[in-house]
Design a protein around this motif. Structure first.
Motif, PDB file in Angstrom:
ATOM      1  N   PHE A 274      26.344  63.137  -2.021  1.00  0.00           N
ATOM      2  CA  PHE A 274      26.403  61.764  -1.538  1.00  0.00           C
ATOM      3  C   PHE A 274      27.216  61.689  -0.254  1.00  0.00           C
ATOM      4  O   PHE A 274      28.334  62.199  -0.183  1.00  0.00           O
ATOM      5  CB  PHE A 274      27.059  60.843  -2.573  1.00  0.00           C
ATOM      6  CG  PHE A 274      26.258  60.651  -3.821  1.00  0.00           C
ATOM      7  CD1 PHE A 274      26.507  61.408  -4.953  1.00  0.00           C
ATOM      8  CD2 PHE A 274      25.249  59.695  -3.878  1.00  0.00           C
ATOM      9  CE1 PHE A 274      25.773  61.233  -6.111  1.00  0.00           C
ATOM     10  CE2 PHE A 274      24.511  59.516  -5.031  1.00  0.00           C
ATOM     11  CZ  PHE A 274      24.777  60.285  -6.148  1.00  0.00           C
TER      12      PHE A 274
ATOM     13  N   SER B 281      37.732  46.169  -6.978  1.00  0.00           N
ATOM     14  CA  SER B 281      38.845  46.934  -6.449  1.00  0.00           C
ATOM     15  C   SER B 281      40.125  46.157  -6.705  1.00  0.00           C
ATOM     16  O   SER B 281      40.168  44.940  -6.487  1.00  0.00           O
ATOM     17  CB  SER B 281      38.658  47.160  -4.951  1.00  0.00           C
ATOM     18  OG  SER B 281      39.864  47.596  -4.346  1.00  0.00           O
TER      19      SER B 281
ATOM     20  N   LEU C   4      25.287  54.675  -6.361  1.00  0.00           N
ATOM     21  CA  LEU C   4      26.655  54.256  -6.659  1.00  0.00           C
ATOM     22  C   LEU C   4      27.007  53.005  -5.875  1.00  0.00           C
ATOM     23  O   LEU C   4      26.855  52.967  -4.651  1.00  0.00           O
ATOM     24  CB  LEU C   4      27.638  55.358  -6.259  1.00  0.00           C
ATOM     25  CG  LEU C   4      27.833  56.485  -7.244  1.00  0.00           C
ATOM     26  CD1 LEU C   4      28.187  57.768  -6.519  1.00  0.00           C
ATOM     27  CD2 LEU C   4      28.927  56.126  -8.236  1.00  0.00           C
TER      28      LEU C   4
ATOM     29  N   TYR D 170      39.520  51.310  -8.571  1.00  0.00           N
ATOM     30  CA  TYR D 170      38.172  50.796  -8.365  1.00  0.00           C
ATOM     31  C   TYR D 170      37.313  51.026  -9.608  1.00  0.00           C
ATOM     32  O   TYR D 170      37.548  51.953 -10.380  1.00  0.00           O
ATOM     33  CB  TYR D 170      37.465  51.538  -7.210  1.00  0.00           C
ATOM     34  CG  TYR D 170      38.241  51.698  -5.931  1.00  0.00           C
ATOM     35  CD1 TYR D 170      39.176  52.719  -5.778  1.00  0.00           C
ATOM     36  CD2 TYR D 170      38.011  50.850  -4.850  1.00  0.00           C
ATOM     37  CE1 TYR D 170      39.874  52.888  -4.593  1.00  0.00           C
ATOM     38  CE2 TYR D 170      38.706  51.013  -3.662  1.00  0.00           C
ATOM     39  CZ  TYR D 170      39.634  52.035  -3.543  1.00  0.00           C
ATOM     40  OH  TYR D 170      40.315  52.198  -2.355  1.00  0.00           O
TER      41      TYR D 170
ATOM     42  N   ILE E 160      38.490  43.326  -4.253  1.00  0.00           N
ATOM     43  CA  ILE E 160      37.043  43.274  -4.073  1.00  0.00           C
ATOM     44  C   ILE E 160      36.416  42.856  -5.392  1.00  0.00           C
ATOM     45  O   ILE E 160      36.747  43.378  -6.441  1.00  0.00           O
ATOM     46  CB  ILE E 160      36.471  44.648  -3.668  1.00  0.00           C
ATOM     47  CG1 ILE E 160      37.008  45.085  -2.318  1.00  0.00           C
ATOM     48  CG2 ILE E 160      34.944  44.622  -3.651  1.00  0.00           C
ATOM     49  CD1 ILE E 160      36.624  46.508  -1.944  1.00  0.00           C
TER      50      ILE E 160
ATOM     51  N   GLY F 233      42.347  49.251   0.088  1.00  0.00           N
ATOM     52  CA  GLY F 233      41.522  48.337  -0.680  1.00  0.00           C
ATOM     53  C   GLY F 233      40.063  48.430  -0.310  1.00  0.00           C
ATOM     54  O   GLY F 233      39.214  47.895  -1.011  1.00  0.00           O
TER      55      GLY F 233
ATOM     56  N   TYR G  89      33.148  51.617 -10.049  1.00  0.00           N
ATOM     57  CA  TYR G  89      31.835  51.793  -9.452  1.00  0.00           C
ATOM     58  C   TYR G  89      30.805  51.889 -10.574  1.00  0.00           C
ATOM     59  O   TYR G  89      31.096  52.403 -11.655  1.00  0.00           O
ATOM     60  CB  TYR G  89      31.753  53.080  -8.630  1.00  0.00           C
ATOM     61  CG  TYR G  89      32.525  53.073  -7.342  1.00  0.00           C
ATOM     62  CD1 TYR G  89      33.884  53.401  -7.305  1.00  0.00           C
ATOM     63  CD2 TYR G  89      31.903  52.751  -6.133  1.00  0.00           C
ATOM     64  CE1 TYR G  89      34.590  53.404  -6.114  1.00  0.00           C
ATOM     65  CE2 TYR G  89      32.607  52.755  -4.939  1.00  0.00           C
ATOM     66  CZ  TYR G  89      33.943  53.083  -4.946  1.00  0.00           C
ATOM     67  OH  TYR G  89      34.643  53.083  -3.764  1.00  0.00           O
TER      68      TYR G  89
ATOM     69  N   ILE H 120      30.042  49.766  -5.510  1.00  0.00           N
ATOM     70  CA  ILE H 120      31.340  49.227  -5.894  1.00  0.00           C
ATOM     71  C   ILE H 120      31.164  47.950  -6.711  1.00  0.00           C
ATOM     72  O   ILE H 120      30.283  47.129  -6.445  1.00  0.00           O
ATOM     73  CB  ILE H 120      32.210  48.942  -4.650  1.00  0.00           C
ATOM     74  CG1 ILE H 120      33.615  48.459  -5.044  1.00  0.00           C
ATOM     75  CG2 ILE H 120      31.522  47.959  -3.723  1.00  0.00           C
ATOM     76  CD1 ILE H 120      34.465  49.503  -5.694  1.00  0.00           C
TER      77      ILE H 120
ATOM     78  N   ALA I  12      36.479  49.859  -0.160  1.00  0.00           N
ATOM     79  CA  ALA I  12      35.739  50.731  -1.067  1.00  0.00           C
ATOM     80  C   ALA I  12      34.787  51.630  -0.289  1.00  0.00           C
ATOM     81  O   ALA I  12      34.534  51.433   0.898  1.00  0.00           O
ATOM     82  CB  ALA I  12      34.959  49.894  -2.072  1.00  0.00           C
ATOM     83  N   LEU I  13      34.268  52.618  -0.980  1.00  0.00           N
ATOM     84  CA  LEU I  13      33.283  53.515  -0.406  1.00  0.00           C
ATOM     85  C   LEU I  13      31.895  52.892  -0.487  1.00  0.00           C
ATOM     86  O   LEU I  13      31.521  52.331  -1.517  1.00  0.00           O
ATOM     87  CB  LEU I  13      33.278  54.837  -1.163  1.00  0.00           C
ATOM     88  CG  LEU I  13      34.540  55.696  -1.051  1.00  0.00           C
ATOM     89  CD1 LEU I  13      34.534  56.785  -2.116  1.00  0.00           C
ATOM     90  CD2 LEU I  13      34.647  56.306   0.330  1.00  0.00           C
TER      91      LEU I  13
ATOM     92  N   PHE J 238      28.118  54.163  -0.436  1.00  0.00           N
ATOM     93  CA  PHE J 238      27.425  55.434  -0.645  1.00  0.00           C
ATOM     94  C   PHE J 238      25.974  55.373  -0.172  1.00  0.00           C
ATOM     95  O   PHE J 238      25.319  54.318  -0.246  1.00  0.00           O
ATOM     96  CB  PHE J 238      27.414  55.799  -2.133  1.00  0.00           C
ATOM     97  CG  PHE J 238      28.731  56.283  -2.651  1.00  0.00           C
ATOM     98  CD1 PHE J 238      29.622  55.407  -3.237  1.00  0.00           C
ATOM     99  CD2 PHE J 238      29.065  57.623  -2.585  1.00  0.00           C
ATOM    100  CE1 PHE J 238      30.842  55.848  -3.735  1.00  0.00           C
ATOM    101  CE2 PHE J 238      30.282  58.080  -3.082  1.00  0.00           C
ATOM    102  CZ  PHE J 238      31.171  57.191  -3.650  1.00  0.00           C
TER     103      PHE J 238
END
Lengths: 112, 117
Positions: B91, A48, A43, A33, A56, B102, A35, A45, B104-105, B107
């Motif tokens: 966070f 990905s 933060l 990823y 992504i 796949g 970010y 994204i 994502a995070l 936040f």
């Protein structure tokens, strides 16, 4: 050994230049990823990749282009840099079936 | 879209005391993960603790524990016996899905924790 490593850690460049940030992970993870952390520490994204395939692609200017030569590497190339691109960029990786992401140490990009 | 809200931009705690950082999230998913990451001045993102949504038991890692209230969509972090090294930005993060890496995070905006001697 650093699990996720980014180079460079700091990058200062002029507006209009093209620059790349490299990322490598030695964890054997399938997914990587990018970010972006802005000046307010938020933060978000950007991209990905899973096994070199783009998964992504958030709303990011097309001046940003990720490239994954193999599943251990995910580089970020930025064309025609703008002042607003100044931020900290983090690379991360995770494993299929895994949970948390492991982060690199970040690259602080300053555009002047 | 999933959103994560941290309502406390800054918190302060005295050494050896206990502090709780708040986090709420919004999702329509039933399977997801929640995390707390710590970012000290060194900038490194460090995983503090994680919680699987399907587990009712609250996660604990040494001095760090969470209060996970699934119905209320709340995920707070408690730090016991605070130490000077705990000073950092914290966070809260959400990731949907059980096995698809796949995803994502997402936040929250972070809580800056100050630890005073």
């Amino acid at each position: 050994d650093t699990a996720v490593s980014q180079t460079p850690k700091y990058l200062v460049t002029q507006m209009g230049n093209d620059k790349s940030i490299k990322c490598e992970q030695n964890l054997g993870h399938d997914t990587m990823y990018w970010y972006k952390q802005d000046s307010k520490k938020f933060l978000k994204i950007m991209f990905s990749y899973n096994n070199k395939e783009l998964i992504i692609n958030e709303t990011v200017p097309n001046r940003f282009s990720p490239k994954s030569p193999d599943k251990a590497h995910l580089n970020l190339h930025i064309n025609s840099l703008e002042l607003g691109d100044s931020a900290v960029y983090f690379c991360a990786s995770s494993q299929v079936g895994g949970t948390e992401a492991f982060f690199g140490q970040g690259t602080r990009l300053t555009v002047v | 879209a999933q959103t994560v809200t941290q309502s406390q931009p800054e918190m302060s705690v005295q050494e050896a005391e206990t502090v709780t950082l708040s986090c709420t999230y919004d999702t329509s998913e039933s399977d997801y993960y929640l995390f707390w990451y710590k970012q000290p001045p060194s900038r490194q993102m460090i995983l503090v603790i994680r919680q699987e949504a399907y587990k009712q038991q609250n996660a604990t890692e040494n001095r760090f524990s969470v209060n996970f209230q699934k119905a209320a969509k709340s995920f707070s972090l408690k730090i016991s016996d605070s130490q000077l090294g705990d000073a950092a930005m914290y966070f809260c993060a959400y990731r949907k899905g059980l096995s698809n890496s796949g995803y994502a995070l997402n936040f929250g905006k972070g809580t800056s924790l100050l630890v005073t001697p």
